[in-house]
Design an enzyme around this catalytic site. Structure first.
Site, PDB file in Angstrom:
ATOM      1  N   CYS A 160      95.500 -32.276  -8.161  1.00 58.73           N
ATOM      2  CA  CYS A 160      95.790 -31.967  -7.172  1.00 58.73           C
ATOM      3  C   CYS A 160      95.532 -33.166  -5.577  1.00 58.73           C
ATOM      4  CB  CYS A 160      96.198 -30.864  -6.448  1.00 58.73           C
ATOM      5  SG  CYS A 160      94.243 -30.244  -6.001  1.00 58.73           S
ATOM      6  N   GLU A 179      99.535 -23.198  -3.341  1.00 59.42           N
ATOM      7  CA  GLU A 179      98.482 -24.119  -3.415  1.00 59.42           C
ATOM      8  C   GLU A 179      99.094 -25.039  -4.134  1.00 59.42           C
ATOM      9  OE1 GLU A 179      96.002 -23.454  -1.045  1.00 59.42           O
ATOM     10  OE2 GLU A 179      96.199 -22.034  -1.429  1.00 59.42           O
ATOM     11  N   LYS A 207      97.623 -15.002 -14.387  1.00 51.27           N
ATOM     12  CA  LYS A 207      98.439 -15.577 -15.854  1.00 51.27           C
ATOM     13  C   LYS A 207      98.292 -17.315 -15.397  1.00 51.27           C
ATOM     14  CE  LYS A 207     102.328 -17.898 -16.143  1.00 51.27           C
ATOM     15  NZ  LYS A 207     102.120 -19.027 -16.977  1.00 51.27           N
ATOM     16  N   GLU A 239     104.612 -36.930  -7.003  1.00 49.02           N
ATOM     17  CA  GLU A 239     102.966 -36.511  -7.657  1.00 49.02           C
ATOM     18  C   GLU A 239     103.002 -37.381  -9.444  1.00 49.02           C
ATOM     19  OE1 GLU A 239     102.024 -32.472  -8.258  1.00 49.02           O
ATOM     20  OE2 GLU A 239     100.027 -33.826  -7.535  1.00 49.02           O
TER      21      GLU A 239
HETATM   22  P1  NAD Z   1     103.893 -25.923 -12.855  1.00 52.33           P
HETATM   23  O1  NAD Z   1     104.129 -25.456 -11.053  1.00 52.33           O
HETATM   24  O2  NAD Z   1     104.296 -25.995 -13.144  1.00 52.33           O
HETATM   25  O3  NAD Z   1     103.241 -24.271 -13.017  1.00 52.33           O
HETATM   26  C1  NAD Z   1     101.687 -23.698 -12.592  1.00 52.33           C
HETATM   27  C2  NAD Z   1     102.152 -21.949 -12.868  1.00 52.33           C
HETATM   28  O4  NAD Z   1     103.076 -21.454 -12.920  1.00 52.33           O
HETATM   29  C3  NAD Z   1     101.536 -22.107 -14.465  1.00 52.33           C
HETATM   30  O5  NAD Z   1     100.821 -20.483 -15.211  1.00 52.33           O
HETATM   31  C4  NAD Z   1     102.999 -21.581 -14.805  1.00 52.33           C
HETATM   32  O6  NAD Z   1     103.511 -21.387 -16.567  1.00 52.33           O
HETATM   33  C5  NAD Z   1     103.327 -20.578 -14.343  1.00 52.33           C
HETATM   34  N1  NAD Z   1     105.161 -20.591 -13.552  1.00 52.33           N
HETATM   35  C6  NAD Z   1     106.442 -21.829 -13.672  1.00 52.33           C
HETATM   36  N2  NAD Z   1     107.511 -21.952 -14.056  1.00 52.33           N
HETATM   37  C7  NAD Z   1     107.746 -20.235 -12.873  1.00 52.33           C
HETATM   38  C8  NAD Z   1     108.401 -20.068 -12.544  1.00 52.33           C
HETATM   39  N3  NAD Z   1     109.609 -20.356 -12.849  1.00 52.33           N
HETATM   40  N4  NAD Z   1     107.641 -18.712 -12.029  1.00 52.33           N
HETATM   41  C9  NAD Z   1     106.645 -17.706 -11.952  1.00 52.33           C
HETATM   42  N5  NAD Z   1     105.651 -18.461 -12.477  1.00 52.33           N
HETATM   43  C10 NAD Z   1     105.879 -19.726 -12.745  1.00 52.33           C
HETATM   44  O7  NAD Z   1     102.555 -26.411 -12.229  1.00 52.33           O
HETATM   45  P2  NAD Z   1     100.894 -27.145 -13.037  1.00 52.33           P
HETATM   46  O8  NAD Z   1     102.172 -28.758 -13.961  1.00 52.33           O
HETATM   47  O9  NAD Z   1     100.544 -26.058 -13.980  1.00 52.33           O
HETATM   48  O10 NAD Z   1     100.506 -27.753 -12.907  1.00 52.33           O
HETATM   49  C11 NAD Z   1     100.120 -29.255 -11.755  1.00 52.33           C
HETATM   50  C12 NAD Z   1     101.043 -28.374 -10.578  1.00 52.33           C
HETATM   51  O11 NAD Z   1      99.780 -28.048  -9.714  1.00 52.33           O
HETATM   52  C13 NAD Z   1     100.712 -30.286  -9.652  1.00 52.33           C
HETATM   53  O12 NAD Z   1     101.546 -30.161  -8.789  1.00 52.33           O
HETATM   54  C14 NAD Z   1      99.118 -30.589  -8.544  1.00 52.33           C
HETATM   55  O13 NAD Z   1      99.669 -30.769  -7.594  1.00 52.33           O
HETATM   56  C15 NAD Z   1      99.039 -28.656  -8.778  1.00 52.33           C
HETATM   57  N6  NAD Z   1      97.689 -28.381  -8.091  1.00 52.33           N
HETATM   58  C16 NAD Z   1      97.393 -27.760  -6.967  1.00 52.33           C
HETATM   59  C17 NAD Z   1      95.907 -27.899  -6.720  1.00 52.33           C
HETATM   60  C18 NAD Z   1      96.279 -27.079  -5.104  1.00 52.33           C
HETATM   61  O14 NAD Z   1      95.131 -26.285  -5.120  1.00 52.33           O
HETATM   62  N7  NAD Z   1      96.449 -27.308  -4.322  1.00 52.33           N
HETATM   63  C19 NAD Z   1      95.526 -27.559  -7.550  1.00 52.33           C
HETATM   64  C20 NAD Z   1      95.299 -27.806  -8.996  1.00 52.33           C
HETATM   65  C21 NAD Z   1      96.666 -27.746  -9.480  1.00 52.33           C
END
Ligand code: NAD
Length: 511
Positions: free
Chosen positions: A312, A277, A201, A411
Site C-alpha cells: 500500500c 486502512e 476474515k 493504485e
Molecule cells: P480488497 O479491498 O479487495 O479486499 C480486502 C479484504 O476485504 C479481503 O479480505 C476481501 O475479501 C474483503 N472484501 C472485499 N470485498 C468486500 C465486501 N464487499 N465486503 C466486505 N469485505 C470485502 O483489497 P485487497 O485487494 O485484498 O488488498 C489490496 C488493497 O489493500 C490495496 O488497495 C492496498 O493499498 C490496501 N492495503 C492498505 C494497507 C494500509 O495499511 N493502508 C495495507 C495493506 C494493503
C-alpha cells in the site's frame, strides 16, 4: 517450478520438497476456526486455494457465508460477555499473547512457506520480514498492555470522574492478501491485548496463515471463542461480518473501493465503528540539491519492487527535479534489473509472483493504458515466466508520465514506477498532493529548511525524509484523505478497539 528451467539445488530444492510434501500428503487444512475447533462451512461449500507460483491446488478452503459468520460472532460475543478474556488481568493477557508471539516465531518455517505458497512472495521475505514482524506486533502489544493507565479528571472536591478505556466487545478484522500475517497481527495485537474478541476474515486469496494463527493462539492459552477465523469471499463472509448487528467495530485493511462499502455497511446496520486502512499512490520527491542520490535510487527501487509492488505504501510516483531526472532515471532502470522475478521458493529470489491471474491482468492493463496515453516504457512492461503457470511481471519503469494519466493517479499494486518531472518546489508539492490518496510520501533534499517545509506541506500520514525504509511497530501507520481514517501500530491503535467511558462518583466532602 524452477526459474528459467534450471535444475533445483540446495535450499531451493529443500523448500520445493517441503511444499510438495504439504500438498501431496494433504496436510493443509482449509476449514474455518470457530470456538476452538476446525469446522467446515455450514453448507459444506469450499473454494479452491491455488498457489500463484505455479497454479497448483493447495487445499479446498471453507467458503464462509452469513451463517458461518453468525456462528463465529455469537461465539465471540459469548466469550466477551462471560469475560473469559476481558476479565483477565492485563498481566495474564500479556503472558498469553507473549506465548502466542513465541509460537509464531517457533513455527517460522511453516508459516513462511504457507505465506509464500499462498500469495507468491519470495520465501526469504516471508522468513525474514513477514513472520518476525507479525510476531513482534503481537509481542509489542502484549508488553504494552500492563503499562497503560487510565485517567482521573480534574474535578471539584465533591466528585471523582474516572476516564477509562474499555474493550469494545466483538471486533471484525477484515484483511488483504499482500501481507496476510502482518496485516492480521496489526489488528490482533491491539484488539486482543485490550480484551476484545475478534472475528478475523482473511482474504480469499491468502487464508492459510490466518487459519494457523487461530490454532497457535489456542496453544498459547487464548480461551476458545476469543479469536475466530472465517475464510470466504468479500461479498459473502466479508459483507456478512461488516453488516452484522452484533459486531462493535470493523478494523479493515484493503482497497479504497471496499473501504467505502464498509462505511455503507455500518450505516445500514448498527453504526459500528469503522477503521479503514486503504490504498495509496505515494510520492517520492527528489530535489536537485540532494546529496544522497545513490541511496535515493536504491530506496525507490526497493520501495516499488519489494513484494512485487503489492504494498500500500509503495512509492509508485517518482517526482524528479528536471535537472537530475535523466541520470536518476537511468540509475533506477539499472537497479530494476536486480529485481527480475524468479522462483519464490528459491531463497535467492527477490521478486516473486503476483497474487493471482486477476491481479496480473490488472497490472498488465495499467501498463497498456500507460502506453496508450503516451508514457515511455524504459524497462519491463511484460509478463514473465508464463510457462510456469504462475503470474509474474517484469519490474517496469515509465518515464514521461503526465499527472492526468491513469498510472499517475490510480493504485496499480504491481511493480510499476511512474516518473514525473518538476522545476520548482511548489510544482513538486502540487504534483505530490494532487492525488486522492495520502498514505506516505518521501522528500530528498540536503537542505533542512526545504526538507521540513515540504514534509510539513505533504498531505500524508507518514513522510520520510532522506530515506524510505524506516518502519517500526512503535509508530502509527495510516493515511490522510482516501487512504483511510484509522491508524494501525503504536499505542494509538489501542484507541480503535476501546470505548472511552466516564464514571462520575459523588463524594460527600463532610465525613
Ligand atoms: P480488497 O479491498 O479487495 O479486499 C480486502 C479484504 O476485504 C479481503 O479480505 C476481501 O475479501 C474483503 N472484501 C472485499 N470485498 C468486500 C465486501 N464487499 N465486503 C466486505 N469485505 C470485502 O483489497 P485487497 O485487494 O485484498 O488488498 C489490496 C488493497 O489493500 C490495496 O488497495 C492496498 O493499498 C490496501 N492495503 C492498505 C494497507 C494500509 O495499511 N493502508 C495495507 C495493506 C494493503
Amino acid at each position: 517450478m524452477s526459474d528459467t528451467h534450471t535444475p533445483l539445488t540446495g535450499q531451493a530444492r529443500i523448500w520445493h520438497d517441503r511444499a510438495q510434501a504439504l500438498t501431496d500428503d494433504r496436510r493443509l487444512d482449509g476449514r474455518a476456526w470457530i470456538n476452538g475447533q476446525r469446522v467446515a462451512a455450514r453448507d459444506a461449500q469450499t473454494f479452491e486455494c491455488r498457489s500463484p507460483i505455479d497454479g497448483r491446488l493447495l487445499v479446498p478452503v471453507a467458503r464462509g457465508q452469513a451463517a458461518d459468520i453468525d456462528a463465529a460472532v455469537q461465539g465471540a460475543r459469548q466469550a466477551f460477555n462471560d469475560r473469559r478474556w476481558a476479565g483477565k488481568a492485563p498481566a495474564i493477557r500479556k503472558r498469553i499473547l507473549l506465548r502466542f508471539a513465541e509460537l509464531i516465531n517457533q513455527h517460522k518455517d511453516e508459516l513462511a512457506l504457507l505465506e509464500t505458497l499462498d500469495m507468491g512472495k519470495p520465501i526469504q521475505h516471508s522468513l525474514g520480514v513477514d513472520v518476525p514482524a507479525a510476531a513482534r506486533a503481537i509481542a509489542w502489544y502484549a508488553e504494552a498492555i500492563d503499562k497503560v493507565y487510565d485517567e482521573v479528571a480534574p474535578t471539584a472536591d465533591s466528585a471523582l470522574a474516572l476516564i477509562q478505556r474499555e474493550p469494545m466487545g466483538v471486533i471484525g478484522a477484515i484483511v488483504p492478501w499482500n501481507y496476510p500475517l502482518i496485516m492480521a497481527a496489526w489488528k490482533l495485537g491491539p484488539a486482543l491485548a485490550t480484551g476484545n474478541s475478534v472475528v478475523l476474515k482473511p482474504s480469499e486469496k491468502s487464508p492459510l496463515t490466518a487459519l494457523r494463527l487461530g490454532e497457535l493462539a489456542q496453544k498459547a492459552g487464548l480461551p476458545d471463542g476469543v479469536l475466530q477465523v472465517v475464510p470466504g469471499f468479500g461479498h459473502e463472509a466479508g459483507e456478512a461480518l461488516a453488516l452484522h448487528m452484533d459486531v462493535d467495530a470493523i478494523g479493515f485493511t484493503g482497497s479504497t473501493r471496499v473501504g467505502r462499502a464498509m462505511l455503507g455497511y455500518a450505516g445500514q446496520s448498527n453504526l459500528k465503528r469503522v477503521f479503514n486502512e486503504l490504498g495509496g499512490k505515494s510520492a517520492f520527491i527528489v530535489f536537485d540539491d540532494s546529496d544522497a542520490i545513490e541511496r535515493a535510487v536504491d530506496a525507490v527501487a526497493t520501495g516499488i519492487f519489494f513484494n512485487q509492488g503489492e504494498s500500500c505504501n509503495a512509492p509508485s510516483r517518482l517526482l524528479l527535479h528536471r535537472g537530475i531526472a535523466d541520470d536518476f532515471v537511468k540509475a533506477v532502470v539499472a537497479r530494476a534489473a536486480r529485481w527480475q522475478p524468479g522462483d519464490p521458493l528459491n531463497p535467492r529470489t527477490q521478486m516473486g509472483a503476483l497474487v493471482d491471474e486477476g491481479q496480473l491482468r490488472t497490472v498488465l492493463g495499467y501498463i497498456d493504458s500507460a502506453r496508450e496515453q503516451g508514457a515511455h516504457c524504459l524497462t519491463g512492461g511484460e509478463q514473465a515466466l508464463a510457462d510456469t503457470g504462475g503470474f509474474y511481471v517484469q519490474p517496469t519503469v515509465f518515464d514521461q508520465v503526465q499527472p492526468g494519466m491513469r498510472i499517475a493517479q490510480e493504485e496499480i499494486f504491481g511493480p510499476v514506477l511512474s516518473v514525473l518531472r518538476f522545476d520548482t518546489e511548489a510544482e513538486a508539492l502540487a504534483l505530490a498532493n494532487g492525488s486522492s490518496y495520502g498514505l506516505q510520501a518521501s522528500v530528498w533534499s540536503a537542505h533542512i529548511d526545504r526538507a521540513h517545509r515540504v514534509a510539513r506541506a505533504l498531505r500524508a500520514g507518514t513522510v520520510h525524509v532522506n530515506q524510505y525504509d524506516e518502519d517500526d511497530i512503535t509508530v502509527p501507520f495510516g493515511g490522510y484523505k482516501q487512504s483511510g481514517n484509522g491508524r494501525d501500530k503504536s499505542l494509538h491503535a489501542l484507541d480503535k478497539y476501546t470505548e472511552l467511558k466516564t464514571t462520575w462518583l459523588r463524594i460527600n466532602a463532610r465525613g
